[in-house]
Design an enzyme around this catalytic site. Structure first.
Site, PDB file in Angstrom:
ATOM      1  CB  THR A   1      -0.894   0.017   1.259  1.00  0.00           C
ATOM      2  OG1 THR A   1      -0.046  -0.147   2.410  1.00  0.00           O
ATOM      3  CG2 THR A   1      -1.914  -1.102   1.251  1.00  0.00           C
ATOM      4  CE  LYS A   2       3.233   2.373   4.589  1.00  0.00           C
ATOM      5  NZ  LYS A   2       2.132   1.483   4.932  1.00  0.00           N
ATOM      6  CB  VAL A   3       4.806   6.145  -2.368  1.00  0.00           C
ATOM      7  CG1 VAL A   3       6.078   6.176  -1.554  1.00  0.00           C
ATOM      8  CG2 VAL A   3       5.004   6.858  -3.698  1.00  0.00           C
TER       9      VAL A   3
END
Ligand code: T4K
Length: 403
Positions: free
Chosen positions: A198-200
């Site tokens: 879910t992170k960049v």
């Protein structure tokens, strides 16, 4: 265009989106590059234990955040534990109460005590309150750069130095961000990034401990590999926190695409700001544009006294439309079953934010049209606040009576 109240899904209308629109949908980089790298890994038959791909990922992360050392890990939670051990923390560790549970859990799982400190209106640890939760048992602070917005790194460093505390940062949200023009990663004794899906930047699951401290890095590296220091020596009881080669390959593909991901996040953030500008009681939290930001989290602040709807009513109305905003980090770690039985200092800052904020969908999976439609629903709900709130409480009442 929805003009009538009964167009809202809440009142029996068709949801604005046919399928759920989530936050946290992963950014996917260049598939061909990733799949080729996976093929190379399979051909090499070297799948883990700091192979060439993981080393290259560590090199690129360290270069990007301008630090000497990067230890890539299987996730950020493991990296936080490595940081705690490698920094030699004991007793109590001060953490913010408004954070993802991994922050206090990483302390607790090592047999140490997380001590919650309230946050300031930015959501970051309130340096003015540190003194009130500090005891002689404290050995360190683990601050969080919430949603990529930097903590007050200078004041935290001063406080830590004045009280002989180690300073760690849970920088899970802050990869690619800066504080006072310096890249996040080089502050405190060590910092930890998350490369969760879910992170960049993602490596499926993954994390990294970064530091400029040679001996801390060496110890963390050894601890991440069972504490092994040579073929015939294990220096201390370690764990297995290593990043696999395939995860690192995903991380490298993601890093290569990072400028495009950040640009897209920024466009999304600006679109939300433009679409919701002037809506009474709503504010899309801004970034400091003098800093480098990853724009990963779009956070909406709902002031119920002005908007006429609470964050919860708005979020539930959006959910009915298949817009899956998330109430991070409600109710605040200190009020979860994991920690609520302990004695805590008052946390008014945390409790207020935990009632006001909702994170909205962003990332490359979110289209400009999605944002336009989503914001149209938000505007409509706020402009019909009284009817929506009344209907929700009727529904709640009916639900209770039906029990
Ligand atoms: N410190 C802080 C401050 C953190 O925020 C986190 C993690 C950590 C430490 C620990 O980092 P890691 O050990 O995880 O590396 C999600 C993430 O799992 C978690 O990494 C993240 N913070 C947190 C803020 O968000 P949940 O429990 O909300 O995940 P979940 O499964 O509900 O996913 C969120 C949304 O993302 C879903 O609604 C759907 C979407 N999604 C998720 C995944 C995994 C997808 O569309 N595809 C996917 O593959 O924690």
């Amino acid at each position: 265009m929805k003009l009538r109240l009964d167009d809202l899904a809440l009142f029996g209308g068709r949801p604005a989106f046919p399928a759920p629109v989530h936050i946290g949908v992963p950014n996917i980089g260049d598939r061909k590059r990733f799949l080729k790298s996976v093929n190379d890994i399979l051909d090499r038959r070297y799948l883990s234990n700091r192979g060439p791909v993981a080393r290259e990922f560590e090199r690129q992360v360290a270069e990007l955040v301008e630090v000497e050392h990067c230890v890539a890990t299987c996730n950020a939670t493991a990296a936080l534990q490595l940081a705690i051990r490698a920094a030699g923390l004991t007793g109590e560790v001060i953490v913010p109460s408004f954070t993802f549970p991994a922050t206090p859990h990483s302390v607790h799982w090592l047999g140490l005590t997380p001590v919650f400190c309230d946050v300031d209106p930015s959501g970051n640890i309130d340096v003015d309150r540190l003194g009130s939760v500090l005891t002689r048992r404290a050995s360190g602070i683990m601050a969080v750069h919430l949603w990529g917005r930097p903590c007050n790194v200078d004041r935290l460093a001063e406080f830590a130095a004045a009280h002989g505390l180690k300073l760690l940062y849970d920088s899970a949200h802050a990869f690619g961000c800066s504080a006072g023009g310096r890249m996040i990663g080089g502050f405190g004794d060590a910092e930890v990034f998350s490369f969760h899906a879910t992170k960049v930047v993602n490596s499926f699951e993954g994390g990294a401990l970064v530091t400029n401290d040679d001996s801390l890095a060496e110890r963390a590296r050894s601890l991440s590999n069972f504490g092994i220091v040579s073929e015939s020596e294990v220096a201390e009881p370690g764990t297995n926190a290593k990043m696999s080669e395939v995860a690192a390959a995903m991380g490298l593909a993601s890093l290569a695409a990072m400028p495009a991901f950040v640009a897209r996040n920024r466009e999304n953030h600006e679109a939300y700001q433009a679409e919701l500008a002037g809506v009474p009681g709503l504010r899309v939290l801004d970034f400091d544009h003098r800093e480098r930001n990853n724009y990963q989290y779009v956070v909406l602040d709902v002031d119920v006294a002005i908007a006429g709807v609470s964050r919860d009513v708005l979020t539930d109305a959006l959910r009915a439309e298949n817009i899956m905003g998330r109430r991070y980090f409600t109710p605040g770690c200190h009020r979860t079953a994991a920690y609520r039985d302990r004695v805590h200092a008052p946390m008014p800052g945390t409790e207020e934010l935990a009632e006001r904020l909702v994170v909205l969908p962003s990332g490359t999976a979110t289209t400009p049209r999605d944002i336009a439609v989503l914001c149209q629903v938000v505007r409509f709900v706020v402009s019909h606040a009284a009817e929506v709130a009344a209907s929700m409480s009727d529904q709640v009442r009916a639900g209770v009576e039906a029990l």
